[in-house]
Design a protein around this motif. Sequence first.
Motif, PDB file in Angstrom:
ATOM      1  N   TYR A  29       0.821  -1.216   0.000  1.00  0.00           N
ATOM      2  CA  TYR A  29       0.000   0.000   0.000  1.00  0.00           C
ATOM      3  C   TYR A  29       0.855   1.267   0.000  1.00  0.00           C
ATOM      4  O   TYR A  29       0.581   2.213  -0.744  1.00  0.00           O
ATOM      5  CB  TYR A  29      -0.928   0.009   1.219  1.00  0.00           C
ATOM      6  N   ASN A  30       1.880   1.288   0.818  1.00  0.00           N
ATOM      7  CA  ASN A  30       2.662   2.511   1.005  1.00  0.00           C
ATOM      8  C   ASN A  30       3.796   2.686   0.007  1.00  0.00           C
ATOM      9  O   ASN A  30       4.274   3.814  -0.170  1.00  0.00           O
ATOM     10  CB  ASN A  30       3.236   2.561   2.427  1.00  0.00           C
ATOM     11  N   HIS A  32       4.522   0.097  -3.205  1.00  0.00           N
ATOM     12  CA  HIS A  32       4.210  -0.361  -4.557  1.00  0.00           C
ATOM     13  C   HIS A  32       3.071   0.437  -5.191  1.00  0.00           C
ATOM     14  O   HIS A  32       3.168   0.869  -6.335  1.00  0.00           O
ATOM     15  CB  HIS A  32       3.839  -1.849  -4.535  1.00  0.00           C
ATOM     16  N   ARG A  33       2.001   0.590  -4.443  1.00  0.00           N
ATOM     17  CA  ARG A  33       0.831   1.268  -5.001  1.00  0.00           C
ATOM     18  C   ARG A  33       1.130   2.727  -5.312  1.00  0.00           C
ATOM     19  O   ARG A  33       0.636   3.276  -6.304  1.00  0.00           O
ATOM     20  CB  ARG A  33      -0.331   1.174  -4.017  1.00  0.00           C
ATOM     21  N   GLN A  34       1.948   3.373  -4.506  1.00  0.00           N
ATOM     22  CA  GLN A  34       2.229   4.793  -4.689  1.00  0.00           C
ATOM     23  C   GLN A  34       3.281   5.052  -5.768  1.00  0.00           C
ATOM     24  O   GLN A  34       3.298   6.112  -6.388  1.00  0.00           O
ATOM     25  CB  GLN A  34       2.717   5.415  -3.368  1.00  0.00           C
ATOM     26  N   SER A  35       4.176   4.079  -6.001  1.00  0.00           N
ATOM     27  CA  SER A  35       5.296   4.304  -6.918  1.00  0.00           C
ATOM     28  C   SER A  35       5.128   3.643  -8.280  1.00  0.00           C
ATOM     29  O   SER A  35       5.834   3.976  -9.226  1.00  0.00           O
ATOM     30  CB  SER A  35       6.595   3.794  -6.281  1.00  0.00           C
ATOM     31  N   GLU A  99      -5.929   1.233   3.984  1.00  0.00           N
ATOM     32  CA  GLU A  99      -6.630   2.053   2.993  1.00  0.00           C
ATOM     33  C   GLU A  99      -7.478   3.148   3.633  1.00  0.00           C
ATOM     34  O   GLU A  99      -7.877   4.099   2.950  1.00  0.00           O
ATOM     35  CB  GLU A  99      -7.517   1.165   2.121  1.00  0.00           C
ATOM     36  N   PRO A 102      -4.257   7.967   4.787  1.00  0.00           N
ATOM     37  CA  PRO A 102      -3.300   8.346   3.734  1.00  0.00           C
ATOM     38  C   PRO A 102      -2.013   7.545   3.910  1.00  0.00           C
ATOM     39  O   PRO A 102      -1.715   7.050   5.006  1.00  0.00           O
ATOM     40  CB  PRO A 102      -3.064   9.844   3.998  1.00  0.00           C
ATOM     41  N   PRO A 103      -1.233   7.393   2.836  1.00  0.00           N
ATOM     42  CA  PRO A 103       0.043   6.674   2.943  1.00  0.00           C
ATOM     43  C   PRO A 103       0.921   7.270   4.041  1.00  0.00           C
ATOM     44  O   PRO A 103       0.999   8.490   4.194  1.00  0.00           O
ATOM     45  CB  PRO A 103       0.664   6.861   1.557  1.00  0.00           C
ATOM     46  N   GLY A 107       5.824   9.780  -1.031  1.00  0.00           N
ATOM     47  CA  GLY A 107       5.762   9.213  -2.375  1.00  0.00           C
ATOM     48  C   GLY A 107       7.148   8.998  -2.955  1.00  0.00           C
ATOM     49  O   GLY A 107       8.003   9.875  -2.881  1.00  0.00           O
ATOM     50  N   GLY A 109       7.556   7.837  -6.201  1.00  0.00           N
ATOM     51  CA  GLY A 109       7.424   7.712  -7.648  1.00  0.00           C
ATOM     52  C   GLY A 109       8.580   8.324  -8.408  1.00  0.00           C
ATOM     53  O   GLY A 109       8.962   7.843  -9.473  1.00  0.00           O
ATOM     54  N   ALA A 115      12.304   3.133  -4.314  1.00  0.00           N
ATOM     55  CA  ALA A 115      11.014   2.443  -4.209  1.00  0.00           C
ATOM     56  C   ALA A 115      11.187   0.943  -4.419  1.00  0.00           C
ATOM     57  O   ALA A 115      10.574   0.130  -3.713  1.00  0.00           O
ATOM     58  CB  ALA A 115      10.040   3.010  -5.239  1.00  0.00           C
TER      59      ALA A 115
END
Length: 206
Positions: A29-30, A32-35, A99, A102-103, A107, A109, A115
């Motif tokens: 969540y913190n 993989h999903r954000q990057s 979820e 917030p993370p 970030g 990315g 990441a």
Amino acid sequence: MDTPVRGRRVLCRYAMLIGGAGILAFGLYNVHRQSGITEGGVLGLVLLLDHWLGITPAVVSPVLDITCYLIGFRFLGKEFAKSSLAASLGFACWYGLFEQFPPLLPGLGGHPIVAAVAGACFVGLGVGLAVRAGGAAGGDDALAMTISHLTRCPISRAYLATDLIVLGLSLSYIPLGKLVFSLMTVTISSFLIGKVQTFGRAQAGE
């Protein structure tokens, strides 16, 4: 073995399963999903089939996961199934909890190497703990555990082999530059899974 001792061992094993699932959910969540950094295995295969065959992940993902679990049950037995159910439910609950907020991590990315390494550490530690306790948090884990059981190869190699096959197929639609960081993630996470699973066991004679 005395009943209280057996009970404590079972409690510790399930605590390890749930804890590992929590670490995995936190990383996915913190990080993989954000990057946008992805893994291989079932997730990569789901995306591959969606791209080329247009089959929605909502259908393919549970089918592949259930198939891997059934294979694992066939070769690894009832205890594997019970442990995997606990790990999977734990992962779902942890991810649903994360979820709601917030993370917690910044970030990444714009820093794909960071990441990739950070994500691999969370996946390696989380999955490694779940596998060490005898369970699988997803279809990827069940498949790798079955391959390791049947071939007697280290589980780190089983994970890496399945991930590399899927990432190789993904080159048919994803540029190599984007897959480099995924390759970095799966290589590091596979190595860590093997290390966590076997840590201290050689000395203890397990």
